[in-house]
Design a protein around this motif. Structure first.
Motif, PDB file in Angstrom:
ATOM      1  N   ALA A 143       0.832  -1.207   0.000  1.00 45.97           N
ATOM      2  CA  ALA A 143       0.000   0.000   0.000  1.00 45.97           C
ATOM      3  C   ALA A 143       0.866   1.257   0.000  1.00 45.97           C
ATOM      4  N   LYS A 144       1.905   1.271   0.826  1.00 44.80           N
ATOM      5  CA  LYS A 144       2.784   2.442   0.886  1.00 44.80           C
ATOM      6  C   LYS A 144       3.435   2.717  -0.465  1.00 44.80           C
ATOM      7  N   LEU A 145       3.932   1.667  -1.087  1.00 41.65           N
ATOM      8  CA  LEU A 145       4.594   1.821  -2.386  1.00 41.65           C
ATOM      9  C   LEU A 145       3.601   2.262  -3.457  1.00 41.65           C
ATOM     10  N   ALA A 146       2.409   1.703  -3.404  1.00 42.01           N
ATOM     11  CA  ALA A 146       1.381   2.071  -4.389  1.00 42.01           C
ATOM     12  C   ALA A 146       0.990   3.532  -4.240  1.00 42.01           C
ATOM     13  N   ILE A 147       0.815   3.975  -3.003  1.00 43.72           N
ATOM     14  CA  ILE A 147       0.419   5.362  -2.757  1.00 43.72           C
ATOM     15  C   ILE A 147       1.478   6.323  -3.291  1.00 43.72           C
ATOM     16  N   GLU A 148       2.743   6.000  -3.077  1.00 44.80           N
ATOM     17  CA  GLU A 148       3.828   6.844  -3.599  1.00 44.80           C
ATOM     18  C   GLU A 148       3.758   6.916  -5.125  1.00 44.80           C
ATOM     19  N   LYS A 149       3.487   5.785  -5.749  1.00 48.73           N
ATOM     20  CA  LYS A 149       3.384   5.748  -7.215  1.00 48.73           C
ATOM     21  C   LYS A 149       2.209   6.581  -7.696  1.00 48.73           C
ATOM     22  N   TYR A 150       1.078   6.472  -7.010  1.00 48.20           N
ATOM     23  CA  TYR A 150      -0.117   7.213  -7.438  1.00 48.20           C
ATOM     24  C   TYR A 150       0.072   8.719  -7.270  1.00 48.20           C
ATOM     25  N   GLU A 151       0.780   9.117  -6.226  1.00 48.42           N
ATOM     26  CA  GLU A 151       1.046  10.544  -6.031  1.00 48.42           C
ATOM     27  C   GLU A 151       1.901  11.099  -7.165  1.00 48.42           C
ATOM     28  N   GLU A 152       2.868  10.307  -7.604  1.00 45.31           N
ATOM     29  CA  GLU A 152       3.720  10.741  -8.713  1.00 45.31           C
ATOM     30  C   GLU A 152       2.931  10.799 -10.015  1.00 45.31           C
ATOM     31  N   MET A 153       2.065   9.814 -10.214  1.00 43.94           N
ATOM     32  CA  MET A 153       1.264   9.771 -11.433  1.00 43.94           C
ATOM     33  C   MET A 153       0.231  10.878 -11.484  1.00 43.94           C
ATOM     34  N   PHE A 154      -0.364  11.182 -10.321  1.00 42.63           N
ATOM     35  CA  PHE A 154      -1.498  12.102 -10.257  1.00 42.63           C
ATOM     36  C   PHE A 154      -1.330  13.014  -9.048  1.00 42.63           C
ATOM     37  N   PRO A 155      -0.590  14.112  -9.205  1.00 41.51           N
ATOM     38  CA  PRO A 155      -0.294  14.996  -8.073  1.00 41.51           C
ATOM     39  C   PRO A 155      -1.523  15.461  -7.307  1.00 41.51           C
ATOM     40  N   ALA A 156      -2.669  15.578  -7.958  1.00 38.95           N
ATOM     41  CA  ALA A 156      -3.888  16.020  -7.268  1.00 38.95           C
ATOM     42  C   ALA A 156      -4.301  15.034  -6.181  1.00 38.95           C
ATOM     43  N   PHE A 157      -3.846  13.811  -6.295  1.00 31.56           N
ATOM     44  CA  PHE A 157      -4.157  12.798  -5.286  1.00 31.56           C
ATOM     45  C   PHE A 157      -3.531  13.163  -3.945  1.00 31.56           C
ATOM     46  N   SER A 158      -2.413  13.873  -3.992  1.00 31.79           N
ATOM     47  CA  SER A 158      -1.667  14.224  -2.770  1.00 31.79           C
ATOM     48  C   SER A 158      -2.469  15.091  -1.816  1.00 31.79           C
ATOM     49  N   ASP A 159      -3.358  15.923  -2.356  1.00 35.62           N
ATOM     50  CA  ASP A 159      -4.129  16.849  -1.527  1.00 35.62           C
ATOM     51  C   ASP A 159      -5.528  16.340  -1.197  1.00 35.62           C
ATOM     52  N   SER A 160      -5.800  15.115  -1.567  1.00 35.62           N
ATOM     53  CA  SER A 160      -7.155  14.595  -1.384  1.00 35.62           C
ATOM     54  C   SER A 160      -7.399  14.104   0.038  1.00 35.62           C
ATOM     55  N   ARG A 161      -8.659  14.126   0.450  1.00 33.67           N
ATOM     56  CA  ARG A 161      -9.034  13.587   1.757  1.00 33.67           C
ATOM     57  C   ARG A 161      -8.796  12.079   1.786  1.00 33.67           C
ATOM     58  N   GLU A 162      -8.934  11.455   0.637  1.00 36.54           N
ATOM     59  CA  GLU A 162      -8.720  10.010   0.567  1.00 36.54           C
ATOM     60  C   GLU A 162      -7.283   9.648   0.920  1.00 36.54           C
ATOM     61  N   LEU A 163      -6.335  10.425   0.401  1.00 41.25           N
ATOM     62  CA  LEU A 163      -4.936  10.115   0.705  1.00 41.25           C
ATOM     63  C   LEU A 163      -4.627  10.399   2.169  1.00 41.25           C
ATOM     64  N   LYS A 164      -5.183  11.476   2.700  1.00 44.57           N
ATOM     65  CA  LYS A 164      -4.960  11.792   4.111  1.00 44.57           C
ATOM     66  C   LYS A 164      -5.485  10.679   5.005  1.00 44.57           C
ATOM     67  N   LEU A 165      -6.641  10.124   4.625  1.00 41.55           N
ATOM     68  CA  LEU A 165      -7.178   8.988   5.377  1.00 41.55           C
ATOM     69  C   LEU A 165      -6.244   7.789   5.278  1.00 41.55           C
ATOM     70  N   LEU A 166      -5.771   7.495   4.085  1.00 45.75           N
ATOM     71  CA  LEU A 166      -4.890   6.341   3.889  1.00 45.75           C
ATOM     72  C   LEU A 166      -3.641   6.450   4.765  1.00 45.75           C
ATOM     73  N   LYS A 167      -3.078   7.638   4.837  1.00 45.29           N
ATOM     74  CA  LYS A 167      -1.860   7.808   5.629  1.00 45.29           C
ATOM     75  C   LYS A 167      -2.138   7.641   7.123  1.00 45.29           C
ATOM     76  N   LYS A 168      -3.287   8.128   7.571  1.00 49.48           N
ATOM     77  CA  LYS A 168      -3.664   7.923   8.976  1.00 49.48           C
ATOM     78  C   LYS A 168      -3.864   6.431   9.270  1.00 49.48           C
ATOM     79  N   LEU A 169      -4.490   5.739   8.330  1.00 49.60           N
ATOM     80  CA  LEU A 169      -4.734   4.305   8.506  1.00 49.60           C
ATOM     81  C   LEU A 169      -3.429   3.521   8.504  1.00 49.60           C
ATOM     82  N   LEU A 170      -2.512   3.921   7.646  1.00 51.20           N
ATOM     83  CA  LEU A 170      -1.210   3.251   7.610  1.00 51.20           C
ATOM     84  C   LEU A 170      -0.470   3.441   8.922  1.00 51.20           C
ATOM     85  N   ASP A 171      -0.508   4.661   9.460  1.00 52.08           N
ATOM     86  CA  ASP A 171       0.156   4.922  10.750  1.00 52.08           C
ATOM     87  C   ASP A 171      -0.488   4.088  11.856  1.00 52.08           C
ATOM     88  N   ALA A 172      -1.816   4.060  11.883  1.00 58.89           N
ATOM     89  CA  ALA A 172      -2.526   3.304  12.912  1.00 58.89           C
ATOM     90  C   ALA A 172      -2.238   1.815  12.782  1.00 58.89           C
TER      91      ALA A 172
END
Length: 217
Positions: A143-172
């Motif tokens: 998941a971590k590697l995929a998220i990094e790839k998606y951010e590079e592919m689609f920079p708008a993903f970086s500012d999304s609520r979905e990505l912020k949730l994913l990062k919180k879930l990964l930390d938890a």
């Protein structure tokens, strides 16, 4: 049994498209010979059959097969938007059936095809989000590697609520903190209501946290 005739420009207008799906499916071996311009008709009938399997016969594997065939026909007409709608159905059910690799491939494919479309690009973040959840269920590092790839592919993903949730879930998840996981989900749900598919995927991830009670309450 009388063999079915190929669908071509001379096909009679009296072709019985209203016969039961089970009978119509017997004619599908002719599909490879359907001429350009008739793909859309064939696609719509495969969707009709898929919906019957989906809601009445509850045979999801067969529904998937017909949605895939419909997507192929739409691609034959270069109707990419219609093809993507069918593929999203396939991705949805593939993930539910724990066929995560297939779901990931589809969500990535659809996201990539929409992210450069001015009218559809904002939907790409949803598809990358769903692909990320499928990765997460399989493996946290994936998941971590995929998220990094998606951010590079689609920079708008970086500012999304979905990505912020994913990062919180990964930390938890890394901390094996089920309470933090649940709180992150609740915060997201208070603004963007979770549908049944997302709830199911998130529960599957949460259950991999040691000692988790298996709910999102």
């Amino acid at each position: 049994m009388r063999s079915a005739r190929p669908l071509d420009s001379t096909c009679s207008s009296r072709t019985n498209w209203t016969q039961p799906p089970a009978l119509w499916m017997q004619e599908t071996p002719t599909r490879r010979r359907i001429h350009r311009g008739r793909f859309t008709i064939a696609a719509k009938h495969h969707i009709t059959i898929a919906e019957v399997y989906e809601s009445e016969l509850v045979d999801i594997e067969k529904a998937i097969a017909h949605y895939e065939q419909a997507a192929d026909y739409y691609k034959g007409e270069e109707s990419n938007s219609s093809a993507n709608k069918c593929l999203l159905k396939v991705g949805h059910y593939s993930a539910q059936m724990e066929q995560y690799a297939k779901a990931i491939e589809i969500y990535e494919q659809v996201a990539t095809s929409t992210m450069d479309n001015p009218l559809l690009k904002y939907n790409a973040k949803e598809y990358f989000f769903k692909a990320s959840l499928c990765h997460f269920i399989v493996d946290e590092l994936n998941a971590k590697l995929a998220i990094e790839k998606y951010e590079e592919m689609f920079p708008a993903f970086s500012d999304s609520r979905e990505l912020k949730l994913l990062k919180k879930l990964l930390d938890a998840h890394e901390e094996q903190n089920s309470e933090a996981f649940t709180e992150a989900v609740k915060d997201f749900d208070s603004v963007s209501r979770l549908d049944q598919w997302l709830t199911t995927m998130l529960l599957r991830i949460k259950k991999t946290i040691q000692g988790d009670a298996g709910d999102l309450k």
